[in-house]
Design a protein around this motif. Structure first.
Motif, PDB file in Angstrom:
ATOM      1  N   PHE A 119       0.850  -1.188   0.000  1.00 20.66           N
ATOM      2  CA  PHE A 119       0.000   0.000   0.000  1.00 20.66           C
ATOM      3  C   PHE A 119       0.883   1.233   0.000  1.00 20.66           C
ATOM      4  CE2 PHE A 119       0.668  -1.485   4.311  1.00 20.66           C
ATOM      5  CZ  PHE A 119       0.954  -0.348   5.048  1.00 20.66           C
ATOM      6  N   ALA A 120       0.281   2.385  -0.219  1.00 25.03           N
ATOM      7  CA  ALA A 120       0.992   3.658  -0.183  1.00 25.03           C
ATOM      8  C   ALA A 120       0.356   4.541   0.883  1.00 25.03           C
ATOM      9  CB  ALA A 120       0.931   4.341  -1.538  1.00 25.03           C
ATOM     10  N   VAL A 121       1.164   5.406   1.487  1.00 26.95           N
ATOM     11  CA  VAL A 121       0.683   6.295   2.539  1.00 26.95           C
ATOM     12  C   VAL A 121       0.966   7.740   2.102  1.00 26.95           C
ATOM     13  CG1 VAL A 121       0.815   6.887   4.984  1.00 26.95           C
ATOM     14  CG2 VAL A 121       1.204   4.522   4.264  1.00 26.95           C
ATOM     15  N   PHE A 122      -0.121   8.513   1.912  1.00 27.26           N
ATOM     16  CA  PHE A 122      -0.038   9.882   1.424  1.00 27.26           C
ATOM     17  C   PHE A 122      -0.511  10.855   2.496  1.00 27.26           C
ATOM     18  CE2 PHE A 122      -0.748   7.273  -2.343  1.00 27.26           C
ATOM     19  CZ  PHE A 122       0.243   7.737  -3.200  1.00 27.26           C
ATOM     20  N   GLN A 123       0.134  12.017   2.560  1.00 22.03           N
ATOM     21  CA  GLN A 123      -0.267  13.043   3.518  1.00 22.03           C
ATOM     22  C   GLN A 123      -1.553  13.703   3.056  1.00 22.03           C
ATOM     23  OE1 GLN A 123       2.745  15.977   4.407  1.00 22.03           O
ATOM     24  NE2 GLN A 123       1.686  16.584   6.277  1.00 22.03           N
ATOM     25  N   GLU A 124      -2.511  13.826   3.983  1.00 21.21           N
ATOM     26  CA  GLU A 124      -3.788  14.477   3.691  1.00 21.21           C
ATOM     27  C   GLU A 124      -3.814  15.915   4.199  1.00 21.21           C
ATOM     28  OE1 GLU A 124      -6.322  13.381   1.784  1.00 21.21           O
ATOM     29  OE2 GLU A 124      -4.978  11.726   1.344  1.00 21.21           O
ATOM     30  N   ASP A 125      -3.320  16.115   5.406  1.00 16.28           N
ATOM     31  CA  ASP A 125      -3.221  17.465   5.960  1.00 16.28           C
ATOM     32  C   ASP A 125      -2.022  17.486   6.897  1.00 16.28           C
ATOM     33  OD1 ASP A 125      -4.117  16.530   8.532  1.00 16.28           O
ATOM     34  OD2 ASP A 125      -6.178  16.766   7.880  1.00 16.28           O
ATOM     35  N   ASP A 157      -1.247  16.741   9.956  1.00 16.17           N
ATOM     36  CA  ASP A 157      -0.858  15.586  10.770  1.00 16.17           C
ATOM     37  C   ASP A 157      -1.645  14.320  10.456  1.00 16.17           C
ATOM     38  OD1 ASP A 157      -3.250  16.333  11.848  1.00 16.17           O
ATOM     39  OD2 ASP A 157      -2.581  16.417  13.925  1.00 16.17           O
ATOM     40  N   SER A 158      -2.299  14.281   9.313  1.00 19.36           N
ATOM     41  CA  SER A 158      -3.115  13.132   8.930  1.00 19.36           C
ATOM     42  C   SER A 158      -2.614  12.532   7.613  1.00 19.36           C
ATOM     43  CB  SER A 158      -4.572  13.584   8.777  1.00 19.36           C
ATOM     44  OG  SER A 158      -5.380  12.521   8.360  1.00 19.36           O
ATOM     45  N   TRP A 159      -2.511  11.213   7.597  1.00 17.27           N
ATOM     46  CA  TRP A 159      -2.027  10.471   6.422  1.00 17.27           C
ATOM     47  C   TRP A 159      -3.039   9.371   6.101  1.00 17.27           C
ATOM     48  CZ3 TRP A 159       3.052  11.284   4.343  1.00 17.27           C
ATOM     49  CH2 TRP A 159       3.751  12.305   4.980  1.00 17.27           C
ATOM     50  N   THR A 160      -3.206   9.052   4.819  1.00 20.11           N
ATOM     51  CA  THR A 160      -4.144   8.031   4.367  1.00 20.11           C
ATOM     52  C   THR A 160      -3.403   6.902   3.662  1.00 20.11           C
ATOM     53  OG1 THR A 160      -5.916   9.640   4.096  1.00 20.11           O
ATOM     54  CG2 THR A 160      -6.159   7.573   2.897  1.00 20.11           C
ATOM     55  N   ALA A 161      -3.739   5.661   4.012  1.00 18.18           N
ATOM     56  CA  ALA A 161      -3.179   4.485   3.346  1.00 18.18           C
ATOM     57  C   ALA A 161      -4.120   4.080   2.214  1.00 18.18           C
ATOM     58  CB  ALA A 161      -3.014   3.338   4.338  1.00 18.18           C
ATOM     59  N   THR A 162      -3.564   3.893   1.029  1.00 20.79           N
ATOM     60  CA  THR A 162      -4.355   3.504  -0.136  1.00 20.79           C
ATOM     61  C   THR A 162      -3.804   2.214  -0.722  1.00 20.79           C
ATOM     62  OG1 THR A 162      -3.033   4.804  -1.685  1.00 20.79           O
ATOM     63  CG2 THR A 162      -4.928   5.904  -0.685  1.00 20.79           C
TER      64      THR A 162
END
Length: 117
Positions: free
Chosen positions: A96-102, A104-109
């Motif tokens: 999976f990949a982990v991208f920064q959303e804001d 201090d928040s990151w999303t795994a896709t």
């Protein structure tokens, strides 16, 4: 792409030093810590180790991640993590990949990889 998890950084001055969060799929649910490792001399060495976080046994290493840079589009130049976890109960590793959303928040896709023809 499917969102399979959320992470938050534990250090606001160095967001990628440690991320804590949850990955949830039909076959796996776990609290994970993604922790930066010391930089090695080999460029193929993972930049981060991934640990399953358990109240019973503490942290168990289950994978690794590599710091990457987005090379096109609106987010060109931003960093993300290319990650993989594995366990004897898995048929194959979960990548999976982990991208920064804001801040201090990151999303795994997750995205199913196309088989080579």
């Amino acid at each position: 792409m499917s969102n399979i998890g959320k992470f938050r950084c534990t250090n606001s001055t160095d967001p990628l030093s440690e991320l804590i969060g949850v990955i949830k799929t039909v076959g796996f649910f776990g609290k994970l810590a993604i922790v930066r490792e010391g930089s090695g001399s080999n460029p193929n060495t993972p930049s981060h180790r991934i640990y399953l976080v358990s109240d019973e046994v503490g942290r168990i290493e289950v994978g690794a991640a590599w710091s990457q840079t987005i090379k096109r589009g609106l987010r060109d130049g931003e960093q993300f993590l290319s990650a993989s976890i594995d366990d004897p109960s898995f048929a194959k590793p979960l990548s999976f990949a982990v991208f920064q959303e804001d801040e201090d928040s990151w999303t795994a896709t997750w995205r199913r990889r196309k088989d080579a023809a």
